[in-house]
Design an enzyme around this catalytic site. Structure first.
Site, PDB file in Angstrom:
ATOM      1  N   HIS A   1     -12.019  68.761  22.048  1.00 12.29           N
ATOM      2  CA  HIS A   1     -12.871  69.295  23.126  1.00 12.29           C
ATOM      3  C   HIS A   1     -11.948  69.677  24.299  1.00 12.29           C
ATOM      4  O   HIS A   1     -10.888  69.070  24.468  1.00 12.29           O
ATOM      5  CB  HIS A   1     -13.866  68.193  23.528  1.00 12.29           C
ATOM      6  CG  HIS A   1     -14.802  68.595  24.614  1.00 12.29           C
ATOM      7  ND1 HIS A   1     -14.444  68.574  25.955  1.00 12.29           N
ATOM      8  CD2 HIS A   1     -16.077  69.026  24.575  1.00 12.29           C
ATOM      9  CE1 HIS A   1     -15.464  68.989  26.676  1.00 12.29           C
ATOM     10  NE2 HIS A   1     -16.463  69.268  25.871  1.00 12.29           N
ATOM     11  N   PRO A   2     -12.333  70.653  25.119  1.00 14.66           N
ATOM     12  CA  PRO A   2     -11.425  71.110  26.187  1.00 14.66           C
ATOM     13  C   PRO A   2     -10.920  70.041  27.159  1.00 14.66           C
ATOM     14  O   PRO A   2      -9.846  70.217  27.739  1.00 14.66           O
ATOM     15  CB  PRO A   2     -12.267  72.159  26.920  1.00 14.66           C
ATOM     16  CG  PRO A   2     -13.174  72.693  25.867  1.00 14.66           C
ATOM     17  CD  PRO A   2     -13.506  71.530  24.988  1.00 14.66           C
ATOM     18  N   VAL A   3     -11.634  68.955  27.370  1.00 13.12           N
ATOM     19  CA  VAL A   3     -11.083  67.938  28.284  1.00 13.12           C
ATOM     20  C   VAL A   3     -10.030  67.059  27.610  1.00 13.12           C
ATOM     21  O   VAL A   3      -9.328  66.328  28.294  1.00 13.12           O
ATOM     22  CB  VAL A   3     -12.160  67.006  28.913  1.00 13.12           C
ATOM     23  CG1 VAL A   3     -13.102  67.779  29.798  1.00 13.12           C
ATOM     24  CG2 VAL A   3     -12.873  66.177  27.881  1.00 13.12           C
ATOM     25  N   LYS A   4      -9.919  67.117  26.299  1.00 16.07           N
ATOM     26  CA  LYS A   4      -8.972  66.243  25.591  1.00 16.07           C
ATOM     27  C   LYS A   4      -7.545  66.808  25.688  1.00 16.07           C
ATOM     28  O   LYS A   4      -7.338  67.865  26.270  1.00 16.07           O
ATOM     29  CB  LYS A   4      -9.423  66.054  24.146  1.00 16.07           C
ATOM     30  CG  LYS A   4     -10.882  65.595  23.993  1.00 16.07           C
ATOM     31  CD  LYS A   4     -11.116  64.179  24.496  1.00 16.07           C
ATOM     32  CE  LYS A   4     -12.576  63.842  24.741  1.00 16.07           C
ATOM     33  NZ  LYS A   4     -13.417  63.632  23.589  1.00 16.07           N
ATOM     34  N   THR A   5      -6.584  66.099  25.086  1.00 17.82           N
ATOM     35  CA  THR A   5      -5.174  66.437  25.321  1.00 17.82           C
ATOM     36  C   THR A   5      -4.812  67.846  24.857  1.00 17.82           C
ATOM     37  O   THR A   5      -4.088  68.563  25.537  1.00 17.82           O
ATOM     38  CB  THR A   5      -4.269  65.379  24.675  1.00 17.82           C
ATOM     39  OG1 THR A   5      -4.574  64.129  25.283  1.00 17.82           O
ATOM     40  CG2 THR A   5      -2.794  65.679  24.900  1.00 17.82           C
TER      41      THR A   5
END
Ligand SMILES: *Cc1c(COP(=O)(O)O)cnc(C)c1O
Length: 403
Positions: free
Chosen positions: A194-198
């Site tokens: 997901h975009p908030v992940k690394t």
């Protein structure tokens, strides 16, 4: 919500460069938008990056957790141990297959499930536990050697929820360095992109394993439950011609699966991002160390999470514990003041066992209560500058009544 374009520094966001865009555009110009070569290529690169034999891409981390539960055959009349400090998807995956959730407490200083929390949860009455999903919260690692020992003794399968922990490495008692995802102390490990992940694939996930049978099942459940290669087709009348040769069009459905595939578009983005993993992890750590240093004078009113022993984290979140009584301000007020200064914050997580869907379990998990009262997630992402870290700490110092 602090989303893209809102002018607020968010707690997390993606970092996309021209080469990522070019990788996606190349797929759009190619013959394969899905089930093509970019999927295989990403999976091979991912497996190599984390030191696993197999990596199976899928449409989200949540899909990955569901696939792992399906591949293990978890189901009704069983329970899965899950720390309460996690995203709801870790618990929901057990429910998708009809299993019950056995919530564990956490270390209030680190947000992580401790081996003792797991033992206590397993000692409570309830349906027999068949699996545990340790969560490497914020990117710091659970004591996997101890969890594996408990799991072995109690007959549990271990599914690591590493949605926060791509790039994390931990050390065993003997000093061996273990990359998260290598499944050294688990049967499968699940990641989210997901975009908030690394790193990001837009939406996407990966399950890694070293077990060829689990690998086959993950592939089968990811694509409707269908098998195409003859590994012993059941319906010989459909599968074979009169001479006993496999019919070229045949595929067989013997298990109920899903369409959880990730497209070539998503996988090309994932592989492009994966090439930057080391740089992303290093930058996240450097930003976190800057926070640690600047926040030290604010202790004990504002403190970083306790560092997990023997762990070099691929940090996903930068969480601080705040004594809100001491600063004379509620968390909502502090979040509002920071937001006025363009700083987005978030709370990770509301204890899942207190959500209405799970509340009827009537549990009291004191470590999680203490943690939840104090936690606040500050911005941490690769595109942040050192000056932005300084500005967040300065705003926090002012808001917290310092000078
Ligand atoms: C993000 C996340 C998930 C779910 O991943 P998605 O890709 O958003 O479905 C599961 N568990 C944890 C701990 C997460 O942070």
């Amino acid at each position: 919500m602090s989303g893209p374009g809102s002018g607020v520094l968010p707690y997390g966001r993606q970092s996309i460069d021209e080469d990522d865009i070019e990788a996606v555009v190349r797929v759009l110009r190619s013959d394969w938008l899905t089930t093509g070569p970019a999927v295989r290529s990403f999976e091979e690169a991912f497996a190599a990056a984390v030191g696993a034999r197999y990596a199976v891409s899928c449409s989200s981390g949540t899909a990955g957790l569901h696939l792992a539960a399906l591949a293990l055959g978890l189901g009704p009349e069983t329970s899965v141990a899950v720390p309460t400090n996690t995203f709801v998807a870790t618990a929901n995956a057990a429910r998708y297959v009809g299993a019950q959730v056995r919530f564990t407490d956490i270390d209030p200083q680190a947000g992580l499930m401790r081996p003792g929390d797991l033992e206590r949860a397993l000692d409570r009455p309830g349906l027999p536990a068949t699996a545990v999903s340790p969560v490497h919260f914020a990117g710091q690692t659970v004591d996997m050697e101890a969890v594996a020992e408990i799991a072995e003794r109690r007959g549990l399968a271990v599914i690591e929820d590493a949605c926060h922990a791509l790039g994390s490495v931990y050390h065993t008692q003997a000093g061996e360095a273990v990359p998260v995802g290598s499944c050294r102390h688990s049967v499968m490990t699940v990641f989210s992109m997901h975009p908030v992940k690394t790193i990001t694939m837009g939406e996407g996930g990966v399950v890694t394993t070293n077990d060829p049978a689990l690998h086959r099942k993950l592939l089968q459940f990811r694509s409707h439950g269908i098998v195409r290669q003859d590994e012993g087709f059941i319906a010989a009348d459909l599968a074979l011609d009169d001479a006993g040769n496999a019919n070229p069009w045949y595929y067989e459905l013997s298990q109920l699966g899903f369409n959880y595939r990730a497209s070539d578009i998503n996988c090309a983005l994932g592989e492009s991002q994966l090439r930057k993993l080391d740089r992303f992890v290093a930058r996240r750590l450097a930003l976190a160390e800057r926070y640690d240093g600047l926040l030290a004078p604010l202790g004990p009113v504002v403190r970083p999470l306790r560092k997990a022993a023997g762990c070099r984290p691929g940090l996903h979140l930068y969480v601080v514990l705040i004594d809100f009584a001491a600063i004379g301000m509620s968390r909502a007020e502090l979040m509002g003041r920071l937001r006025e200064q363009g700083i987005g914050t978030q709370v990770h997580y509301i204890p899942v066992h207190r959500q209405p869907l799970y509340r009827d379990c009537g549990l009291h998990l004191p470590g999680s209560e203490r943690y939840y009262r104090q936690c606040l997630t500050l911005p941490l992402h690769v595109g942040m500058s050192d000056e932005e870290v300084d500005a967040v700490v300065a705003a926090l110092r002012v808001a917290a009544g310092g000078s």
